[in-house]
Design a protein around this motif. Structure first.
Motif, PDB file in Angstrom:
ATOM      1  N   UNK A   4      -8.699  71.664 102.194  1.00 38.43           N
ATOM      2  CA  UNK A   4      -8.293  72.746 102.855  1.00 38.43           C
ATOM      3  C   UNK A   4      -8.018  72.515 104.178  1.00 38.43           C
ATOM      4  N   UNK A   5      -6.860  72.655 104.943  1.00 41.27           N
ATOM      5  CA  UNK A   5      -6.577  72.407 106.126  1.00 41.27           C
ATOM      6  C   UNK A   5      -5.864  73.318 107.000  1.00 41.27           C
ATOM      7  N   UNK A   6      -6.030  73.417 108.137  1.00 48.08           N
ATOM      8  CA  UNK A   6      -5.594  74.534 108.973  1.00 48.08           C
ATOM      9  C   UNK A   6      -4.997  73.846 110.303  1.00 48.08           C
ATOM     10  N   UNK A   7      -3.756  74.312 110.713  1.00 46.59           N
ATOM     11  CA  UNK A   7      -3.422  74.167 112.212  1.00 46.59           C
ATOM     12  C   UNK A   7      -4.187  74.989 113.207  1.00 46.59           C
ATOM     13  N   UNK A   8      -4.250  74.540 114.327  1.00 42.51           N
ATOM     14  CA  UNK A   8      -4.851  75.072 115.563  1.00 42.51           C
ATOM     15  C   UNK A   8      -4.197  76.807 115.549  1.00 42.51           C
ATOM     16  N   UNK A   9      -4.898  77.604 116.137  1.00 40.05           N
ATOM     17  CA  UNK A   9      -4.237  79.066 116.331  1.00 40.05           C
ATOM     18  C   UNK A   9      -3.956  79.458 114.990  1.00 40.05           C
ATOM     19  N   UNK A  10      -4.341  79.332 113.955  1.00 43.59           N
ATOM     20  CA  UNK A  10      -4.216  79.967 112.815  1.00 43.59           C
ATOM     21  C   UNK A  10      -5.553  80.429 112.260  1.00 43.59           C
ATOM     22  N   UNK A  11      -5.517  81.598 111.187  1.00 43.95           N
ATOM     23  CA  UNK A  11      -6.779  82.079 110.486  1.00 43.95           C
ATOM     24  C   UNK A  11      -6.469  82.343 109.261  1.00 43.95           C
ATOM     25  N   UNK A  12      -7.870  82.509 108.650  1.00 48.89           N
ATOM     26  CA  UNK A  12      -7.757  83.058 107.332  1.00 48.89           C
ATOM     27  C   UNK A  12      -8.955  84.061 107.093  1.00 48.89           C
ATOM     28  N   UNK A  13      -8.942  84.639 106.008  1.00 47.49           N
ATOM     29  CA  UNK A  13      -9.923  85.752 105.561  1.00 47.49           C
ATOM     30  C   UNK A  13      -9.234  87.066 105.327  1.00 47.49           C
ATOM     31  N   UNK A  14     -10.000  88.080 105.434  1.00 49.34           N
ATOM     32  CA  UNK A  14      -9.673  89.344 105.172  1.00 49.34           C
ATOM     33  C   UNK A  14      -9.115  89.610 103.687  1.00 49.34           C
ATOM     34  N   UNK A  15     -10.378  88.997 102.906  1.00 53.65           N
ATOM     35  CA  UNK A  15      -9.839  88.863 101.249  1.00 53.65           C
ATOM     36  C   UNK A  15     -10.545  90.013 100.468  1.00 53.65           C
ATOM     37  N   UNK A  16     -10.681  91.093 101.174  1.00 54.89           N
ATOM     38  CA  UNK A  16     -11.129  92.342 100.238  1.00 54.89           C
ATOM     39  C   UNK A  16      -9.807  92.638  99.383  1.00 54.89           C
ATOM     40  N   UNK A  17     -10.220  92.885  98.285  1.00 55.68           N
ATOM     41  CA  UNK A  17      -9.061  93.302  97.247  1.00 55.68           C
ATOM     42  C   UNK A  17      -8.277  94.660  97.442  1.00 55.68           C
ATOM     43  N   UNK A  18      -7.084  94.817  97.377  1.00 53.04           N
ATOM     44  CA  UNK A  18      -6.489  96.128  97.391  1.00 53.04           C
ATOM     45  C   UNK A  18      -6.706  96.643  96.048  1.00 53.04           C
ATOM     46  N   UNK A  19      -7.402  97.953  95.754  1.00 54.62           N
ATOM     47  CA  UNK A  19      -7.410  98.529  94.742  1.00 54.62           C
ATOM     48  C   UNK A  19      -6.079  98.615  93.775  1.00 54.62           C
ATOM     49  N   UNK A  20      -6.148  98.248  92.707  1.00 57.28           N
ATOM     50  CA  UNK A  20      -5.161  98.379  91.782  1.00 57.28           C
ATOM     51  C   UNK A  20      -5.532  99.071  90.597  1.00 57.28           C
ATOM     52  N   UNK A  21      -5.921 100.536  90.647  1.00 57.54           N
ATOM     53  CA  UNK A  21      -6.329 101.210  89.561  1.00 57.54           C
ATOM     54  C   UNK A  21      -5.360 102.169  88.924  1.00 57.54           C
ATOM     55  N   UNK A  22      -5.913 103.250  88.457  1.00 57.89           N
ATOM     56  CA  UNK A  22      -5.030 104.328  87.766  1.00 57.89           C
ATOM     57  C   UNK A  22      -3.984 104.699  89.129  1.00 57.89           C
TER      58      UNK A  22
END
Length: 450
Positions: free
Chosen positions: A112-130
Motif C-alpha cells: 500500500x502506497x500513498x502520495x503526499x497530501x492524500x488520505x484514506x479512511x472513513x470506512x463505515x459502511x452505508x446501510x444497504x438494508x430494506x
C-alpha cells in the motif's frame, strides 16, 4: 539434419531466456477513479486479468475514489487476492483519497502506497438494508457517507453490517500485516488519516511523490505471493498505462442510475406507442432495446424490485386511464405509484447512486400532463354530437342538383341522395332534411327570399 536440430535447440533456449526478461520489464498501471461501481470493477478486474495473461511483473492500482458499492468493492478485492502477480495500491496524485470502499481495496493490495497530501479512511459502511424512502440529501460526498456517523450500530441490522465490515477489513489487515486496530476504528468511528500519519501507523508501506519515485522505492522489496516470496526489480521497467476501453465506458454510462431510469421509461413508452399504433415498428424496436439494456444495468445496481414494480404499475394504470377512462381514478393512482416507485427504486443510501429528484419530478409531471391532455380529449369527444350513420343528416341543408325522371337528387356530404318532398322541386332549389326513410331523405323546400 544435425545442423537443423542444433539451430532449433538454440532458438528454443533463446525463447526460454527471453520470456522472464519480458515479464520483468512490464509494469501495468490501472486507474481506479471515481465512485466504485460496476464499470470501475469491470475495468480493474479485466485489466488485472490481461496483465496476468501478458506476464506483467506487477500491477499498480492508481486509486482516487470517494467510495462506492459494496458488491463492486468485493469483486475487485477478490480479484486482487486471487492474482498470480503482485498488486500495488497507490493513492495518487496528491489531493486524491481512498475513502470508504477505497480503504478496503488498499488494504487488500500486497503493498500500500500513498502520495503526499492524500488520505484514506472513513470506512463505515452505508446501510444497504430494506428499501425505504430516502432522507433529505446531505451536502456531502458519496464516499464520506460514513465520515461522522451519528449513531454507529444503533439498530440490530446496523450492528450486523458494521461487525461484518470490521471482520472483513481485519482479515485483510492480518493477511497483509497492517495495522488492524486503526482499520477497526476507520470502520466503527469513520476516522481518516493523511499519508504521513498512515505511514507512521503502519497502515501503508510507502509514501511516494509520483510513479517514478514509487518504482524506485519498490525496487528490492520482498513480497509474499502465496507460499512463495518474490523480490521486485524495478531498475529497468517499461510502464504500460492500461486505458479505459469502450466496454467500460459504455458500462459506466448505462449503470448511472439516472440513465438506467431513463432507458426503462423510454422502453416502456416505446412499447405502449407501438401497441397503440401497430405497424410503425421503430418505437417497438427502440423500446425493446432500451428495456434490455436497462434490465442489464439494474442487474448490477442495488435496485429495489418493489420500486420497479410500483413504477411499472403506475405506467399500466396511467395507460389504462387512456384506454378505459375512469374520470381520473386510475390516472391519479398511477401517478402516485409511479412517483413512490421512482423514489425507492435505488436500494442504497449512497447519494451517488440515487436518482435525481428533478428527473423524477419531470417524468411524473410529463405523465400527469399527458393524462390530463388525454382526459380532455375524451371529455370533448363525449360532448360532441353523433356523426356516424345517417341520423346526423337530419337538419342539414342541400341543393337540388339533378332531376332524373321522377327521381330528385341532392348532393349532401359529397354524395347524391334521392329525396322526397310534398312540394315540386326544380334544379337549384334549396331544401332541408327533416327525416331519413331507408336510403331516401324526406325534405322540405326552403322559401326564396324576395
Amino acid at each position: 539434419m544435425p545442423v537443423t536440430k542444433y539451430f532449433l535447440s538454440i532458438l528454443f533456449l533463446f525463447c526460454c531466456l527471453q520470456a522472464p526478461a519480458y515479464a520483468a520489464k512490464s509494469v501495468w498501471l490501472i486507474d481506479v477513479k471515481g465512485g466504485i461501481g460496476p464499470a470501475t470493477a469491470d475495468h480493474m478486474v479485466r485489466g488485472l486479468e490481461q496483465a496476468q495473461q501478458e506476464d506483467a511483473a506487477f500491477v499498480v492500482l492508481l486509486i482516487d475514489t470517494p467510495g462506492g458499492l459494496d458488491s463492486a468493492m468485493r469483486q475487485m478485492i477478490k480479484a486482487v487476492l486471487a492474482a498470480r502477480i503482485p498488486v500495488i495500491g497507490y493513492v495518487s496524485p496528491s489531493g486524491a483519497r481512498a475513502a470508504s470502499a477505497g480503504t478496503y481495496l488498499l488494504y487488500a493490495t500486497h503493498i500500500a502506497a500513498m502520495a503526499p497530501a492524500t488520505n484514506l479512511g472513513a470506512a463505515t459502511p452505508v446501510q444497504i438494508g430494506a428499501p425505504e424512502l430516502p432522507s433529505v440529501p446531505q451536502q456531502k460526498d458519496s464516499g464520506a457517507a460514513g465520515d461522522q456517523p451519528k449513531s454507529v450500530g444503533s439498530t440490530a441490522m446496523e450492528r450486523k453490517i458494521i461487525n461484518d465490515a470490521v471482520a472483513y477489513i481485519q482479515g485483510l489487515a492480518n493477511l497483509r500485516k497492517r495495522n488492524s486496530e486503526w482499520a477497526t476504528s476507520a470502520v466503527r468511528e469513520g476516522v481518516s488519516v493523511p499519508a504521513a500519519e498512515a505511514l507512521s501507523l503502519g497502515v501503508v508501506d510507502i509514501v511516494a511523490a509520483d510513479t517514478t519515485s514509487l518504482l524506485r522505492k519498490l525496487d528490492g522489496r520482498i513480497i509474499k505471493l502465496g507460499e512463495a516470496e518474490l523480490t521486485l526489480s524495478t531498475s529497468d521497467v517499461d510502464i504500460y498505462h492500461h486505458p479505459i476501453d469502450w466496454r467500460s465506458d459504455f458500462l459506466s454510462v448505462i449503470t448511472d442510475p439516472n440513465v438506467a431510469y431513463l432507458l426503462i421509461l423510454i422502453g416502456v413508452y416505446g412499447l405502449i406507442f407501438e401497441v397503440s399504433n401497430p405497424g410503425f415498428g421503430i418505437p417497438g424496436i427502440v423500446g425493446v432495446v432500451c428495456i434490455c439494456v436497462a434490465l442489464y444495468a439494474f442487474q448490477v445496481l442495488p435496485v429495489s424490485y418493489a420500486g420497479l414494480a410500483l413504477m411499472l404499475l403506475g405506467i399500466i394504470l396511467m395507460t389504462a386511464e387512456a384506454f378505459a377512462p375512469s374520470f381520473g381514478v386510475l390516472g391519479l393512482g398511477g401517478i402516485a405509484a409511479f412517483s413512490i416507485g421512482s423514489i425507492i427504486l435505488m436500494d442504497t443510501e449512497l447519494p451517488a447512486y440515487q436518482i435525481a429528484m428533478p428527473l423524477i419530478v419531470a417524468f411524473t409531471a410529463f405523465s400527469a400532463v399527458l393524462l390530463v391532455f388525454t382526459l380532455g380529449l375524451l371529455v370533448r369527444a363525449r360532448k360532441q354530437s353523433v356523426v356516424t350513420g345517417m341520423a346526423h343528416l337530419v337538419g342539414s341543408s342541400a341543393e337540388v342538383e339533378l332531376l332524373h325522371g321522377e327521381e330528385t337528387l341532392v348532393r349532401l356530404d359529397g354524395e347524391l341522395w334521392q329525396v322526397r318532398c310534398e312540394q315540386p322541386l326544380a334544379i337549384h332549389d334549396h331544401v332541408t332534411v327533416t327525416a331519413v326513410e331507408g336510403i331516401a331523405l324526406v325534405v322540405t323546400k326552403k322559401r326564396r327570399d324576395g
